[in-house]
Enzyme design. Structure first.
Site, PDB file in Angstrom:
ATOM      1  CG  HIS A  14      -1.922   1.113   1.219  1.00 27.77           C
ATOM      2  ND1 HIS A  14      -3.262   0.910   1.444  1.00 27.77           N
ATOM      3  CD2 HIS A  14      -1.805   2.458   1.001  1.00 27.77           C
ATOM      4  CE1 HIS A  14      -3.913   2.047   1.373  1.00 27.77           C
ATOM      5  NE2 HIS A  14      -3.048   3.018   1.113  1.00 27.77           N
ATOM      6  CG  HIS A  16      -0.971   7.144  -1.135  1.00 28.19           C
ATOM      7  ND1 HIS A  16      -2.196   7.275  -1.756  1.00 28.19           N
ATOM      8  CD2 HIS A  16      -1.210   6.464   0.014  1.00 28.19           C
ATOM      9  CE1 HIS A  16      -3.129   6.708  -1.005  1.00 28.19           C
ATOM     10  NE2 HIS A  16      -2.555   6.213   0.073  1.00 28.19           N
ATOM     11  CG  HIS A 137     -10.094   4.612   3.114  1.00 32.62           C
ATOM     12  ND1 HIS A 137      -8.899   5.282   3.239  1.00 32.62           N
ATOM     13  CD2 HIS A 137     -10.874   5.061   4.122  1.00 32.62           C
ATOM     14  CE1 HIS A 137      -8.963   6.111   4.277  1.00 32.62           C
ATOM     15  NE2 HIS A 137     -10.160   6.002   4.816  1.00 32.62           N
ATOM     16  CG  HIS A 175      -5.118   2.275   5.651  1.00 32.81           C
ATOM     17  ND1 HIS A 175      -6.473   2.291   5.893  1.00 32.81           N
ATOM     18  CD2 HIS A 175      -4.950   2.910   4.468  1.00 32.81           C
ATOM     19  CE1 HIS A 175      -7.070   2.905   4.894  1.00 32.81           C
ATOM     20  NE2 HIS A 175      -6.177   3.288   4.018  1.00 32.81           N
ATOM     21  CG  LEU A 220      -7.931  10.780   7.396  1.00 34.70           C
ATOM     22  CD1 LEU A 220      -8.684  11.566   6.327  1.00 34.70           C
ATOM     23  CD2 LEU A 220      -8.791  10.628   8.644  1.00 34.70           C
ATOM     24  CB  ALA A 264      -5.048  12.808   6.021  1.00 32.26           C
TER      25      ALA A 264
HETATM   26  O1  DOR Z   1      -3.532   9.579   5.461  1.00 30.68           O
HETATM   27  C1  DOR Z   1      -3.858   9.278   4.323  1.00 30.68           C
HETATM   28  N1  DOR Z   1      -3.289   9.837   3.238  1.00 30.68           N
HETATM   29  N2  DOR Z   1      -4.860   8.391   4.163  1.00 30.68           N
HETATM   30  C2  DOR Z   1      -5.379   8.132   2.960  1.00 30.68           C
HETATM   31  O2  DOR Z   1      -6.306   7.356   2.897  1.00 30.68           O
HETATM   32  C3  DOR Z   1      -4.888   8.830   1.758  1.00 30.68           C
HETATM   33  C4  DOR Z   1      -3.528   9.322   1.926  1.00 30.68           C
HETATM   34  C5  DOR Z   1      -3.113  10.335   0.871  1.00 30.68           C
HETATM   35  O3  DOR Z   1      -3.297  10.060  -0.310  1.00 30.68           O
HETATM   36  O4  DOR Z   1      -2.579  11.395   1.227  1.00 30.68           O
HETATM   37 ZN    ZN Z   2      -3.488   4.999   1.462  1.00 27.20          ZN
END
Ligand code: DOR
Ligand code: ZN
Length: 344
Positions: A14, A16, A137, A175, A220, A264
């Site tokens: 997982h 980003h 999610h 998560h 999050l 977040a």
């Molecule tokens: O904290 C987070 N950041 N939770 C998520 O679900 C998305 C992520 C983000 O893309 O910044």
């Molecule tokens: Zn994520």
């Protein structure tokens, strides 16, 4: 006491990786440590078509330092009106490894997410048939539901009925942050797995408010109370193949975090494996680290384990106070702290 540990090269189930100028630096922090990563599709615009998925993968590979042996696994962002053919076609062509379900407005770039799970039942039925994993999610978005209860309510109102309707759907509960989610996954059938982040293993919700608002501890799903953190640590180090590594590394610039409405996300990619090693070491579970980091994820996804290995050693290293990524400052997880483990 273990001071040195060689394990199969881990994967991150997982991440980003972002896009544009940030992509180049971000992807290489992940590729340095991990053989593969499940890449989240919450770009602007989100990755909702086979073409967009193929193009994003090409941009990731172009940004990759050729010294690293790294394979990005692309995911498709589910929307209310996405066509089953796009999803299943992308899977059979090898573009999409899985689909990501964002409840609409649950988190960063989720405005195009799903407003009602029933809207995507035909897609989910096709995924169940094709054996394509659904990555969830797991938070409800109703403003009446307390932010700390959103995961537990999701299990009750969305996840449980969904699996009753589609018992063979492969689902990764992403998560997880609560003891309710741990119990749910442990008691579910073998087609259900969960990722656990290093930050949810390391701090509880007090950290977000320690002496003031701490935007770099905000992510999050939000960190929960201590009992939940302890349940996550127990699950991750239990040796159960249901629980595996997924960092949810999610970089945002300092400006975007330190704001009246801060984003977040925690950027943990630079020292992710060392952060997990710290947890397993503290729990006296280094003998179970390889399963969590390198074996259970591929097993769940039906992929071969990596051939390479990495060695971790008990050797202190300092984490920088901040990093500069293509001109933008970012505060990494553990900024300014010393970690006891290093990659040899
Ligand atoms: O904290 C987070 N950041 N939770 C998520 O679900 C998305 C992520 C983000 O893309 O910044
Ligand atoms: Zn994520």
């Amino acid at each position: 006491m273990t001071d040195r540990l060689t394990i199969t090269r881990p994967d991150d189930w997982h991440v980003h990786l972002r896009d544009g100028v940030m992509l180049k630096d971000v992807v290489n922090y992940t590729a340095r440590q991990f053989g593969r990563a499940i890449v989240m599709p919450n770009l602007t615009p989100p990755v909702t078509t086979i073409t967009a998925g193929r193009d994003y993968r090409a941009r990731i590979i172009a940004a990759l330092d050729p010294a690293f042996d790294f394979t990005p696994l692309i995911t498709c962002y589910l929307t209310d009106d996405i066509a089953p053919d796009e999803v299943i076609g992308g899977h059979s062509e090898g573009v999409f490894t899985a689909c990501k379900l964002y409840p609409a407005n649950a988190t960063t770039n989720s405005a195009h997410g799903v407003t009602n799970i029933k809207n995507i039942y035909p897609v989910l039925e096709a995924m169940q048939k094709a054996g394509m994993p659904l990555l969830v999610h797991g938070e409800v978005t109703d403003s009446q539901i307390d932010i700390f209860d959103r995961e537990a309510v999701f299990i009750e109102t969305i996840m449980t009925p969904l699996l009753r309707d589609m018992p063979e759907l492969k689902v990764v509960f992403e998560h997880i942050t609560t003891s309710e989610a741990v119990d749910f996954v442990r008691e579910a059938d073998a087609n259900i797995g969960a990722t656990i982040t290093p930050h949810h293993l390391e701090f509880n919700r007090n950290a977000i408010f320690q002496g003031g608002i701490r935007p770099h501890k905000y992510c999050l799903p939000i960190a929960k109370r201590e009992t939940h953190r302890l349940a996550l640590r127990k699950a991750a180090t239990s040796g159960s193949s249901r629980f595996f590594l997924g960092t949810d590394t999610a970089p945002h610039t300092v400006a975007a975090k330190e704001s009246a409405c801060g984003c977040a996300g925690i950027f943990n990619a630079p020292h992710a494996i060392e952060a997990y090693a710290k947890v397993f070491d503290e729990e006296n579970a280094m003998d179970r680290f390889e399963g969590f980091a390198s074996l259970f994820g591929p097993q769940f996804y039906g992929l071969p384990i990596n051939e390479a290995t990495i060695t971790l050693e008990r050797k202190a290293q300092n984490v920088p106070d901040r990093l500069n990524l293509s001109g933008a400052d970012i505060i990494p997880f553990h900024a300014g702290e010393t970690l006891a483990w290093s990659i040899a």
